[in-house]
Design a protein around this motif. Structure first.
Motif, PDB file in Angstrom:
ATOM      1  N   SER A 187       0.806  -1.272   0.035  1.00  0.00           N
ATOM      2  CA  SER A 187      -0.021  -0.122   0.085  1.00  0.00           C
ATOM      3  C   SER A 187       0.957   1.315  -0.149  1.00  0.00           C
ATOM      4  O   SER A 187       0.588   2.231  -0.806  1.00  0.00           O
ATOM      5  CB  SER A 187      -0.919  -0.079   1.202  1.00  0.00           C
ATOM      6  OG  SER A 187      -1.836  -1.084   1.168  1.00  0.00           O
ATOM      7  N   VAL A 230      -4.763   8.014   5.222  1.00  0.00           N
ATOM      8  CA  VAL A 230      -5.054   6.710   5.119  1.00  0.00           C
ATOM      9  C   VAL A 230      -4.147   5.738   5.401  1.00  0.00           C
ATOM     10  O   VAL A 230      -4.198   4.955   6.351  1.00  0.00           O
ATOM     11  CB  VAL A 230      -6.016   6.317   4.053  1.00  0.00           C
ATOM     12  CG1 VAL A 230      -6.227   4.860   3.942  1.00  0.00           C
ATOM     13  CG2 VAL A 230      -7.444   6.943   4.234  1.00  0.00           C
ATOM     14  N   LEU A 233      -2.628   6.196   8.990  1.00  0.00           N
ATOM     15  CA  LEU A 233      -3.755   5.268   9.954  1.00  0.00           C
ATOM     16  C   LEU A 233      -3.686   3.853   9.920  1.00  0.00           C
ATOM     17  O   LEU A 233      -3.273   2.986  10.942  1.00  0.00           O
ATOM     18  CB  LEU A 233      -5.105   5.584   9.763  1.00  0.00           C
ATOM     19  CG  LEU A 233      -6.127   5.147  10.535  1.00  0.00           C
ATOM     20  CD1 LEU A 233      -5.893   5.513  12.113  1.00  0.00           C
ATOM     21  CD2 LEU A 233      -7.566   5.544  10.122  1.00  0.00           C
ATOM     22  N   ALA A 234      -3.237   3.320   8.761  1.00  0.00           N
ATOM     23  CA  ALA A 234      -3.211   1.815   8.390  1.00  0.00           C
ATOM     24  C   ALA A 234      -1.862   1.316   9.147  1.00  0.00           C
ATOM     25  O   ALA A 234      -1.698   0.356   9.653  1.00  0.00           O
ATOM     26  CB  ALA A 234      -3.381   1.490   6.904  1.00  0.00           C
ATOM     27  N   LEU A 237      -2.169   1.089  12.695  1.00  0.00           N
ATOM     28  CA  LEU A 237      -3.214   0.020  13.287  1.00  0.00           C
ATOM     29  C   LEU A 237      -2.455  -1.190  12.984  1.00  0.00           C
ATOM     30  O   LEU A 237      -2.376  -1.940  14.092  1.00  0.00           O
ATOM     31  CB  LEU A 237      -4.469   0.282  12.428  1.00  0.00           C
ATOM     32  CG  LEU A 237      -5.456   1.273  12.840  1.00  0.00           C
ATOM     33  CD1 LEU A 237      -6.739   1.210  12.050  1.00  0.00           C
ATOM     34  CD2 LEU A 237      -5.912   1.407  14.337  1.00  0.00           C
ATOM     35  N   ALA A 243      -5.929  -3.635  11.946  1.00  0.00           N
ATOM     36  CA  ALA A 243      -6.189  -3.718  10.476  1.00  0.00           C
ATOM     37  C   ALA A 243      -6.935  -2.406  10.229  1.00  0.00           C
ATOM     38  O   ALA A 243      -8.097  -2.209  11.094  1.00  0.00           O
ATOM     39  CB  ALA A 243      -6.724  -4.869   9.793  1.00  0.00           C
ATOM     40  N   LEU A 244      -7.032  -1.662   9.312  1.00  0.00           N
ATOM     41  CA  LEU A 244      -7.995  -0.616   8.975  1.00  0.00           C
ATOM     42  C   LEU A 244      -9.139  -1.218   8.284  1.00  0.00           C
ATOM     43  O   LEU A 244      -9.352  -1.916   7.382  1.00  0.00           O
ATOM     44  CB  LEU A 244      -7.198   0.112   7.599  1.00  0.00           C
ATOM     45  CG  LEU A 244      -7.986   1.244   6.911  1.00  0.00           C
ATOM     46  CD1 LEU A 244      -8.093   2.307   8.296  1.00  0.00           C
ATOM     47  CD2 LEU A 244      -7.373   1.873   6.017  1.00  0.00           C
ATOM     48  N   GLY A 247     -10.319  -1.693   4.576  1.00  0.00           N
ATOM     49  CA  GLY A 247      -9.285  -1.317   3.792  1.00  0.00           C
ATOM     50  C   GLY A 247      -9.050  -1.365   2.478  1.00  0.00           C
ATOM     51  O   GLY A 247      -8.593  -0.696   1.550  1.00  0.00           O
ATOM     52  N   VAL A 250     -11.219   1.337   0.556  1.00  0.00           N
ATOM     53  CA  VAL A 250     -10.459   2.540   0.774  1.00  0.00           C
ATOM     54  C   VAL A 250      -9.381   2.608  -0.315  1.00  0.00           C
ATOM     55  O   VAL A 250      -9.168   3.571  -0.892  1.00  0.00           O
ATOM     56  CB  VAL A 250      -9.883   2.653   2.049  1.00  0.00           C
ATOM     57  CG1 VAL A 250      -9.026   3.766   2.141  1.00  0.00           C
ATOM     58  CG2 VAL A 250     -11.019   2.664   3.267  1.00  0.00           C
TER      59      VAL A 250
END
Length: 416
Positions: A187, A230, A233-234, A237, A243-244, A247, A250
């Protein structure tokens, strides 16, 4: 429109080396598909599959993006790149040595530890940031552009750090949640580094070379803030063992917004140029739309999602720009060889449109064969051969541009 300061361009040989090597990596990736056959497309976790992915992401996309940045920053952003030729040579060596060591380790050909390649790559991306971030920070122009490029560069470093952590886990030196860490690594690399950088520079290159509309500044700023918010944040986490939520949706939404936004800006342009670059971007954006759509529709089609985004869509966007920059570099090279007051061939003469359309046609054919191979309609080896030939055409086009420069310079010297 952004003003280009050609006088600040580096020696053409510096970015040319990266751009040519990118296409050579494309040839190598096609060769890995030819040799690996069905094993490459069997699973996202297969060693041969991961090796091909990194040949494209590090070898092709990495070299093309770094080479383009070394040219783009001083010319379009007026940001000084530190270290000159020596630092660029070190960066080139580290990036490609690390990529080769990692691809060989992942493929399992020489029983190498992935930590070796991962460590070299981490040093390469740290060097890249040292070379470009200070000048980017000090430049006084185009705040949104500089923010986008700087964020993408930091995302590249995070990607390298996560990649090294994965290499440590794969080597058995630490117990890590490899699937979750892999998703974070992918990601940050695909969205934060590659897509983030393309979104930032497209604000300049799309209007300049395609005639497309620039994205509204506020809208692009919101997209960039969402993207990196994002991703951060992922990451937080993930490091905490979570986990987001949603996800996958998103990620697909961010990619879809970029692709559909690019297509919309092309379609609404009053004077969109019917040039190869426009078609490279149109096809690449459509492939990204398809990739995001498949990701939303079926989470199990990971290989198809990756092929559409990493092997086809993103490389098509980058290849179009690679060929434009090649012509621009060849023109600068001739200007410096022959001096002021000499009429030299134009950019379009040094890399003719017919050559660009040939590369585009072969890339689209390779894309078709790859999709057919994923659906078991033709052998994977055939798709690999098509990809190999498509990227070999890119190598030939760049070599032809250099030959035209040398021929004109020799004729000029002979006529003095």
């Amino acid at each position: 429109m952004t003003k280009l300061v050609v006088q600040q361009a580096p020696e053409p040989a510096i970015p040319q080396r990266f751009l040519l090597t990118a296409s050579i990596w494309g040839v190598l990736a096609g060769g890995l598909l030819v040799c690996g056959g069905d094993m490459v497309l069997a699973s996202r976790w297969a060693g041969a599959s991961v090796a091909v992915v990194h040949a494209f992401t590090l070898g092709f996309l990495g070299n093309a993006m770094v080479g383009s940045l070394l040219q783009f920053l001083p010319v379009a952003v007026q940001a000084r790149v530190r270290g000159g030729r020596r630092a660029a040579a070190w960066l080139y060596g580290l990036l490609n040595a690390g990529a080769l060591l990692l691809v060989l380790a992942l493929h399992g050909a020489l029983w190498l530890s992935p930590m070796l390649g991962g460590g070299v790559l981490l040093v390469a991306f740290m060097l890249l940031l040292v070379m470009v971030l200070p000048g980017l920070w000090q430049a006084a122009t185009q705040r949104l552009l500089r923010w986008g490029i700087g964020s993408a560069l930091l995302a590249a470093l995070v990607t390298a750090l996560l990649g090294f952590a994965l290499a440590v886990g794969l080597s058995g030196k630490a117990t890590l949640a490899l699937p979750a860490l892999t998703d974070l690594h992918a990601s940050w690399g695909v969205l934060g580094w590659v897509l983030g950088l393309l979104a930032a520079v497209s604000r300049v290159v799309a209007p300049m070379f395609q005639g497309a509309l620039p994205a509204p500044a506020r809208l692009q700023g919101v997209w960039q803030a969402l993207l990196y918010g994002v991703l951060l944040l992922a990451l937080l986490l993930g490091l905490a063992g979570g986990a987001l939520p949603g996800g996958r949706m998103v990620v697909a939404g961010l990619g879809l917004a970029f692709a559909l936004g690019g297509l919309l800006l092309q379609s609404r342009a009053a004077k969109l140029r019917n040039v190869p670059l426009t078609w490279f971007w149109r096809c690449g954006l459509l492939a990204l739309v398809a990739s995001a759509g498949v990701l939303v529709a079926d989470a199990d089609q990971v290989v198809l999602v990756g092929a559409l985004a990493l092997v086809l869509g993103l490389p098509w966007l980058v290849t179009g720009m690679q060929l434009e920059i090649t012509g621009f570099l060849a023109w600068i090279d001739l200007q410096r060889r022959c001096g002021r007051g000499v009429r030299v061939p134009g950019v379009q003469s040094l890399v003719p449109e017919r050559d660009k359309y040939m590369v585009l046609s072969l890339q689209l054919l390779a894309g078709l064969t790859l999709i057919m191979a994923i659906f078991r309609q033709i052998p994977v080896n055939s798709a690999g051969l098509a990809l190999l030939l498509a990227h070999a055409a890119g190598v030939a086009t760049q070599c032809a541009a250099r030959w035209r420069v040398r021929r004109f310079a020799a004729e000029f010297e002979a006529g003095k």
